[in-house]
Design a protein around this motif. Sequence first.
Motif, PDB file in Angstrom:
ATOM      1  N   ARG A   1       0.822  -1.208   0.000  1.00 19.49           N
ATOM      2  CA  ARG A   1       0.000   0.000   0.000  1.00 19.49           C
ATOM      3  C   ARG A   1       0.861   1.266   0.000  1.00 19.49           C
ATOM      4  O   ARG A   1       1.617   1.516   0.939  1.00 19.49           O
ATOM      5  N   GLY A   2       0.754   2.062  -1.077  1.00 21.81           N
ATOM      6  CA  GLY A   2       1.399   3.376  -1.148  1.00 21.81           C
ATOM      7  C   GLY A   2       2.894   3.346  -0.922  1.00 21.81           C
ATOM      8  O   GLY A   2       3.441   4.237  -0.270  1.00 21.81           O
ATOM      9  N   LEU A   3       3.597   2.347  -1.480  1.00 26.09           N
ATOM     10  CA  LEU A   3       5.020   2.153  -1.202  1.00 26.09           C
ATOM     11  C   LEU A   3       5.894   3.108  -2.016  1.00 26.09           C
ATOM     12  O   LEU A   3       5.790   3.178  -3.240  1.00 26.09           O
ATOM     13  N   ASP A   4       6.748   3.832  -1.326  1.00 25.62           N
ATOM     14  CA  ASP A   4       7.764   4.689  -1.959  1.00 25.62           C
ATOM     15  C   ASP A   4       9.136   4.231  -1.493  1.00 25.62           C
ATOM     16  O   ASP A   4       9.342   3.981  -0.293  1.00 25.62           O
ATOM     17  N   LEU A   5      10.083   4.140  -2.434  1.00 26.71           N
ATOM     18  CA  LEU A   5      11.446   3.755  -2.067  1.00 26.71           C
ATOM     19  C   LEU A   5      12.442   4.599  -2.844  1.00 26.71           C
ATOM     20  O   LEU A   5      12.299   4.794  -4.058  1.00 26.71           O
ATOM     21  N   ASP A   6      13.447   5.114  -2.150  1.00 25.79           N
ATOM     22  CA  ASP A   6      14.492   5.930  -2.761  1.00 25.79           C
ATOM     23  C   ASP A   6      15.850   5.253  -2.600  1.00 25.79           C
ATOM     24  O   ASP A   6      16.096   4.527  -1.620  1.00 25.79           O
ATOM     25  N   PHE A   7      16.724   5.512  -3.574  1.00 24.80           N
ATOM     26  CA  PHE A   7      18.135   5.145  -3.460  1.00 24.80           C
ATOM     27  C   PHE A   7      18.946   6.424  -3.330  1.00 24.80           C
ATOM     28  O   PHE A   7      18.803   7.337  -4.155  1.00 24.80           O
ATOM     29  N   GLY A   8      19.782   6.494  -2.304  1.00 21.29           N
ATOM     30  CA  GLY A   8      20.663   7.640  -2.155  1.00 21.29           C
ATOM     31  C   GLY A   8      21.881   7.489  -3.056  1.00 21.29           C
ATOM     32  O   GLY A   8      22.515   6.434  -3.072  1.00 21.29           O
ATOM     33  N   THR A   9      22.191   8.528  -3.841  1.00 22.51           N
ATOM     34  CA  THR A   9      23.365   8.502  -4.722  1.00 22.51           C
ATOM     35  C   THR A   9      24.107   9.836  -4.570  1.00 22.51           C
ATOM     36  O   THR A   9      23.559  10.814  -4.049  1.00 22.51           O
ATOM     37  N   PRO A  10      25.369   9.902  -5.020  1.00 21.98           N
ATOM     38  CA  PRO A  10      26.096  11.181  -4.955  1.00 21.98           C
ATOM     39  C   PRO A  10      25.402  12.308  -5.712  1.00 21.98           C
ATOM     40  O   PRO A  10      25.600  13.483  -5.410  1.00 21.98           O
ATOM     41  N   ARG A  11      24.564  11.970  -6.696  1.00 20.17           N
ATOM     42  CA  ARG A  11      23.875  12.992  -7.495  1.00 20.17           C
ATOM     43  C   ARG A  11      22.507  13.362  -6.922  1.00 20.17           C
ATOM     44  O   ARG A  11      21.818  14.224  -7.461  1.00 20.17           O
ATOM     45  N   GLY A  12      22.095  12.692  -5.856  1.00 24.54           N
ATOM     46  CA  GLY A  12      20.796  12.960  -5.263  1.00 24.54           C
ATOM     47  C   GLY A  12      19.987  11.690  -5.107  1.00 24.54           C
ATOM     48  O   GLY A  12      20.471  10.584  -5.348  1.00 24.54           O
ATOM     49  N   ARG A  13      18.734  11.848  -4.700  1.00 26.40           N
ATOM     50  CA  ARG A  13      17.870  10.690  -4.457  1.00 26.40           C
ATOM     51  C   ARG A  13      17.214  10.209  -5.756  1.00 26.40           C
ATOM     52  O   ARG A  13      16.645  11.000  -6.504  1.00 26.40           O
ATOM     53  N   VAL A  14      17.306   8.900  -5.978  1.00 29.82           N
ATOM     54  CA  VAL A  14      16.612   8.264  -7.090  1.00 29.82           C
ATOM     55  C   VAL A  14      15.306   7.696  -6.552  1.00 29.82           C
ATOM     56  O   VAL A  14      15.312   6.838  -5.670  1.00 29.82           O
ATOM     57  N   HIS A  15      14.184   8.181  -7.062  1.00 32.32           N
ATOM     58  CA  HIS A  15      12.873   7.724  -6.592  1.00 32.32           C
ATOM     59  C   HIS A  15      12.491   6.456  -7.363  1.00 32.32           C
ATOM     60  O   HIS A  15      11.740   6.486  -8.345  1.00 32.32           O
ATOM     61  N   ALA A  16      13.013   5.323  -6.892  1.00 28.11           N
ATOM     62  CA  ALA A  16      12.942   4.067  -7.638  1.00 28.11           C
ATOM     63  C   ALA A  16      11.543   3.460  -7.650  1.00 28.11           C
ATOM     64  O   ALA A  16      11.134   2.858  -8.640  1.00 28.11           O
ATOM     65  N   LEU A  17      10.805   3.592  -6.547  1.00 28.89           N
ATOM     66  CA  LEU A  17       9.418   3.117  -6.468  1.00 28.89           C
ATOM     67  C   LEU A  17       8.551   4.250  -5.949  1.00 28.89           C
ATOM     68  O   LEU A  17       8.909   4.909  -4.971  1.00 28.89           O
TER      69      LEU A  17
END
Length: 340
Positions: A21-37
């Motif tokens: 339900r309403g899942l958000d997931l980010d990956f932290g990278t040197p260029r900023g956050r990648v909003h993967a889900l």
Amino acid sequence: MRHEDPTSHSSAPSPPLLEIRGLDLDFGTPRGRVHALRNISLNVPAAQVVGIVGESGSGKSTLAYTVMGLLPQNAVVTAGNILFEGRDLLEMPSQTRRNLLGNRLSMIFQDPMTALNPVRTIEGQMIDIQHHEKISRSEKRSLAIQMLHRVGIPDPQSRMGGYPHHFSGGMRQRICIAMALLVKPALLIADEPTTALDATLEVQIIHLLKDLQKEIGCSVLFVSHHLGAVAELCDRVAVMYAGEVVEQGGVRDIFHNPAHPYTRALLECDPGRIRQKTRTLPTIRGEVPNLLGSKEGCIFQPRCPQAFGRCTQDTPIEYRIGVEQAARCHLLNEKGLVSR
């Protein structure tokens, strides 16, 4: 005294085995956050097979690994819930969640060449996977032999002493399936289990998975880019694009009446649907977008041949098509469909 009809609640739908339900997931990278889900909502009913399809980079495997809790340190779940058998996996103590792995939750990994430990025998690995079972080693060995026989390994009693390099890729994938199902999980996650195999072996593995799923009665979350495999194996389908579920529903509805432009484009690119000889395979124009930073409007808009003004500004909500099918597209609002 009130007497209840014992069948009065029989029509009430049972809760899903897995509810995202309403899942958000980010990956932290040197260029900023990648909003993967982003805002993933998906159900896996008991004893059903749910397929996840989409291009490479759409977030299919990331979603599977998030459910299993097998994420790198730079991954952060920023919102949402993952309810498994009514309990939120994201709120569980780490040890409690680990105890579910190889027990109630099991996984078949993408590459059979690297999924097995190369320096340990198949027997040792299949006995170890049963560490939750309170039975003797000889009983575990007997169960392992039975399962290897069930997945089509010839002479399993003698071949159990072999190492992974003694087996072909197809045989190794059968061993991985045997190990995943040996613990009789409630939910099996299969992450593109036929990618490394040729077409003939792929068909065999799909039929094997289908038979074993019915036999054991488990649910399966089946990640694949092969639409034919999904059509053969799955009851329901979720179509992912750039970290979002853009459409989901029953497999027949999705394949025969796709509602989202991306789903239609994906189906048109399926080689199995091409009836005339050609040297040029159809493709979807453009590329999967970069997921760094925030995005406005529909994520598919830059590649969509039906995009219009609103698509560049507003993120589409989910609209229901029929009983089970739903899609995120502004065109559906133009048709007067009801949002969920």
